[in-house]
Design an enzyme around this catalytic site. Structure first.
Site, short mmCIF file in Angstrom:
data_model
loop_
_atom_site.label_atom_id
_atom_site.label_comp_id
_atom_site.label_asym_id
_atom_site.label_seq_id
_atom_site.Cartn_x
_atom_site.Cartn_y
_atom_site.Cartn_z
N HIS A 1 42.65 30.85 41.41
CA HIS A 1 41.50 30.56 42.28
C HIS A 1 40.19 31.03 41.68
O HIS A 1 39.11 30.64 42.16
CB HIS A 1 41.72 31.18 43.67
CG HIS A 1 41.55 32.66 43.75
ND1 HIS A 1 42.60 33.54 43.75
CD2 HIS A 1 40.44 33.44 43.84
CE1 HIS A 1 42.16 34.77 43.84
NE2 HIS A 1 40.84 34.74 43.90
N ASP B 1 49.21 30.88 42.43
CA ASP B 1 47.86 31.36 42.11
C ASP B 1 47.89 32.18 40.82
O ASP B 1 47.82 33.42 40.84
CB ASP B 1 47.33 32.20 43.27
CG ASP B 1 45.86 32.56 43.12
OD1 ASP B 1 45.19 31.94 42.26
OD2 ASP B 1 45.38 33.44 43.85
N GLY C 1 36.32 40.67 44.39
CA GLY C 1 35.93 41.09 43.06
C GLY C 1 37.10 41.59 42.24
O GLY C 1 37.04 41.64 41.02
N SER D 1 40.07 40.07 42.43
CA SER D 1 40.94 38.92 42.22
C SER D 1 41.26 38.73 40.75
O SER D 1 40.39 38.83 39.88
CB SER D 1 40.28 37.65 42.75
OG SER D 1 40.22 37.67 44.15
N GLY D 2 42.52 38.43 40.48
CA GLY D 2 42.95 38.19 39.10
C GLY D 2 43.35 39.45 38.37
O GLY D 2 43.94 39.38 37.29
#
Length: 838
Positions: free
Chosen positions: A642, A690, A784, A786-787
């Site tokens: 995403h 994701d 922030g 994410s990932g």
């Protein structure tokens, strides 16, 4: 100024004295009496003095006037010069800012003739001039008339709906400040409104200045000037090919001599046919279509809304795709190097995909239904209808899909296939496991429509009959996926249903360590001593049948030990479990004091130490921290899909990876991005799949290994029991309401939460997700992060494994709403396949 005025006055007196001297000399020649002469001289002298005084009084005024005139002239000259410069460098440039649009529409009730395929024929020129005149008339009388420049007819092609399909360019000369006045929707609306006024009898065909135009066929897209110049008549990099005979393959080969150019091949075929393009091989440098790419359009102009397919990396296995009509455009963007494309195209007659299928009463698969033009990719538009006939009212139809599933349509559009089954609408989605869809009706009608914006994956399904009163055989359990599994597999720790529905809401199995009953598979060789005797951790290197909870060695054999990878012990006979283990072993520097660590909290987080999480990466978009990632190797990172899935975020040139960083702005290495590999099944609605790979342009130097290290990838069998402690890291916000990002890398300890508990909190949690957090919610990831990584150790002091990728959650740090992470163990094969093949 006073000095200047005094000098001016003195100059005037000298001039007057010179005039007086001249007058006296002249008198000597006159014949008169002395008195008369004296009187005359006095009068003349006094008159001169009065005039001199008048002149002396007028000079200041005259000087001011002269100064004003001089200033005016100078100002005028400056204005003229400035205006000229503005015109040359700004206004003229503004006025020469061309805005380009590519468009198409169908002219109905006009017969297509073969001469229209040749732009230099008199027939083409005549028709093109007529259409050009009509479009020009429309825009010359519109609200953008002052900005409109010209229309250029690019191609005329036949159309499977009859008439002539017109492909055209429109050019507007627009100052930048007025660009919104010629927006894509505005330009399209002007054309459609002109046709709409003349629509009659519910027909889609109206008249555009007397030209019969199908309003539903009008499409206008903003385009690039480079596309216009590259496809213009006379371009040396445009080829046209025609397939007049169905099923005859016409070869297509492009070599590196085209390198450094944007070249186009326009394909057309006979009316009533479609075009199938087969890409046999394509050798390019993968770069997310930024540099090397093949883009296939469902038109004869490069229009964004007509993109059929894009190839951004090398192709080794053949790919075929089908147009929706009898035109196709291939756009090659190739940089210098050894770039090769091999393939062919052919005309196919349009399929009438409608079948009546009679099923036998007996068990077993009865046949197969496939997507249109299978195994080619699905076109943008297609339709199929299957009418099933059952021999008995007690029987229904079971459709077993290999990589596809049907769900009831909600308020969202269907992105991967629209289905109507007995008047109920379903949407299709691609997955990586099998499902069975059951239709409890004797003679159901199944209707399928393509609904993707571009070419989509093909599908097939085996069909069979089933007893509507007992879908599964005796002694079997019906999964949510429609599969039937033996009841004894329920709650055995294995995902037999492929959606964990057989493992949901199971009571925790008892630890029967004594007696003759075998210990539950969950407790056997999981790295924890569950029995006081330690029998559950004995003989863990014993070979067993391969399953989701056994470790598979390099030679294909499986052992009982679940977390055998990189644990420092040679468990596999071929020792493959300890290969590629230069990962997950940080050398953290001096620990900060507890008082300093608690000063900056991010949803329960504390400051990390230098080198403590050397695989942590900060991904910056347009110079701003946007997401996190984890180092897998010197060239590859792992993050969340995403972060890069939206169009504006998909350009790798806008991203930078900051590696080996504790404080924002102090990265040991900053790397440009070559490309992203977003999982092909990523679902933006529920964040399933994701996950994304990030490839760096250049590997980070080995001299920085103290600060930059890869984290270990887990084995597919890796398992952590409920309550296992892990750490989530990142530079995300401290809370939902926070608006200031921390500068120091934050870490927070969280616990693995059972999948059943995770589903109780969120409901729709797929097997490719896991939950981690604390009941109070005080420790969690946030925006922030994410990932970024969820890092876990199989045992204290062991190597760190990338167990999860920060994905989503309900807010940040809310009680009973833990963070949801992508379960990396489910994607190890996908990761290795992409990294090893590239």
């Amino acid at each position: 100024m006073e000095t200047a005025r005094e000098e001016s006055a003195r100059g005037s007196d000298d001039d007057a004295a010179q005039e007086d001297t001249t007058s006296v000399a002249d008198v000597s020649v006159e014949v008169a009496t002395v008195d008369a002469t004296l009187n005359k001289l006095c009068r003349r002298y006094n008159g001169r003095r009065r005039r001199a005084k008048k002149i002396k009084k007028k000079n200041p005024i005259l000087d001011l006037q002269n100064l004003a005139i001089l200033i005016t002239v100078v100002v005028f000259v400056i204005v003229v010069i400035m205006w000229s410069l503005l015109w040359v460098f700004i206004f003229r440039r503004e006025s020469n800012s061309g805005v380009y649009f590519a468009g198409m529409f169908r002219v109905a009730n006009v017969e297509f003739i073969p001469e229209y395929r040749h732009a230099d024929s008199s027939e083409f020129v005549s028709m093109a001039n007529r259409i050009q005149h009509v479009i020009t008339s429309v825009y010359r009388t519109s609200s953008v008339s002052r900005l409109y420049k010209q229309t250029v007819i690019s191609d005329l092609s036949n159309n499977n709906q009859g008439g002539v399909l017109v492909h055209f360019w429109m050019i507007f000369v627009v100052p930048h400040l007025k660009t919104p006045s010629v927006c894509e929707d505005c330009v399209s609306a002007i054309l459609k409104d002109s046709v709409h006024m003349s629509l009659q009898n519910r027909s889609s065909v109206g008249f555009l200045q007397g030209l019969p135009v199908d309003i539903d066929s009008i499409l206008v897209n903003v385009a690039l000037r480079s596309d216009y110049s590259s496809t213009a008549v006379g371009s040396q990099c445009v080829d046209k090919l025609y397939a007049g005979v169905p099923d005859v393959s016409i070869p297509l080969n492009v070599f590196s001599s085209w390198g450094g150019l944007s070249c186009y091949i326009k394909l057309t075929s006979a009316p009533g046919s479609v075009i199938r393009l087969t890409v046999k091989s394509f050798r390019i440098d993968p770069s997310d279509c930024v540099y090397d790419a093949l883009t296939v359009y469902d038109s004869l102009l490069p229009m964004r809304g007509m993109i059929l397919y894009r190839v951004c990396e090398s192709v080794s296995a053949p790919i075929s795709l089908v147009s929706t009509s009898n035109v196709m455009l291939l756009s090659f963007r190739l940089t210098q190097g050894n770039k090769i494309f091999r393939g062919h195209f052919q005309a196919l007659m349009e399929e009438q995909c409608m079948n009546t299928i009679a099923l036998p009463a007996g068990p077993g698969d009865a046949g197969v239904i496939t997507s249109p033009f299978f195994p080619s990719l699905l076109p943008r538009q297609c339709s199929c209808t299957w009418m099933f006939q059952m021999p008995s009212g007690a029987l229904g139809v079971a459709l077993r899909f290999q990589n596809y599933m049907l769900k009831l349509k909600d308020l969202q559009n269907c992105e991967h296939g629209w289905w109507k089954i007995n008047e109920i609408i379903y949407c299709g989605n691609y997955i990586d496991y099998s499902t069975v869809f059951r239709i409890p009706a004797q003679n159901p009608e199944v209707v399928f429509r393509c609904s993707s914006r571009s070419a989509d994956q093909s599908f097939n399904a085996t069909y069979s009959s089933y007893n509507t009163s007992q879908p599964c055989p005796e002694g079997h359990f019906l999964c949510s996926t429609g599969l039937c599994v033996e009841k004894f597999r329920r709650c055995d720790g294995l995902d037999d249903c492929q959606d964990e529905s057989d493992e949901m809401f199971c009571s925790k199995p008892p630890k029967i360590c004594g007696g003759l009953s075998p210990l539950h598979p969950l407790y056997i060789c999981n790295g924890e001593t569950d029995c006081s005797s330690g029998k559950d951790e004995i003989n863990c290197t014993q070979e067993t049948s391969c399953s989701g909870v056994s470790y598979q060695c390099g030679n294909g054999a499986c052992i009982l030990k679940k977390n055998a990878k990189c644990d420092g012990l040679h468990d596999c006979y071929d020792r493959s479990d300890e290969k590629d283990c230069a990962c997950g072993n940080p050398t953290a520097s001096k620990r900060v004091s507890d008082s300093a660590a608690t000063q900056q909290r991010i949803v329960g987080g504390i400051n990390a130490m230098e080198g403590e999480w050397p695989w942590q990466v900060s991904m910056h978009f347009s110079g701003q921290m946007y997401c996190g990632a984890s180092v897998l190797s010197d060239e590859w990172l792992l993050s969340a899909a995403h972060c890069f899935s939206k169009e504006r975020l998909a350009d790798p040139r806008m991203w930078m990876a900051h590696l080996g960083m504790l404080n924002q702005g102090s990265a040991k290495h900053v790397a440009e991005i070559r490309r992203f590999v977003v999982h092909e099944y990523y679902n933006a609605r529920n964040f399933d799949y994701d996950i994304a790979l990030v490839q760096l342009k250049k590997a980070w130097p080995s001299s920085l290994e103290k600060y930059i290290q890869p984290i270990c990838l887990p084995a597919p069998s890796q398992t952590f029991t409920e309550g296992h402690r892990c750490w989530v890291t990142g530079w995300g916000y401290r809370s939902e309401q926070d608006k200031i990002l921390p500068t120091v890398l934050q870490k927070a300890e969280v616990s693995i939460i059972s999948q059943s508990e995770c589903k109780r909190s969120y409901g729709a949690v797929s097997p490719r997700m896991l939950c981690a957090g604390v009941p109070s919610g005080e420790q969690d990831a946030c925006r922030g992060d994410s990932g970024g990584p969820l890092s876990c150790q199989a045992h204290s002091g062991g190597r760190w494994f990338l167990t999860g990728v920060v994905s989503w959650g309900s807010g940040c740090g809310r009680p009973n709403f833990p963070g949801v992470y992508t379960r990396v163990a489910k994607f190890v094969d996908w990761i290795q396949r992409h990294i090893q093949n590239l």
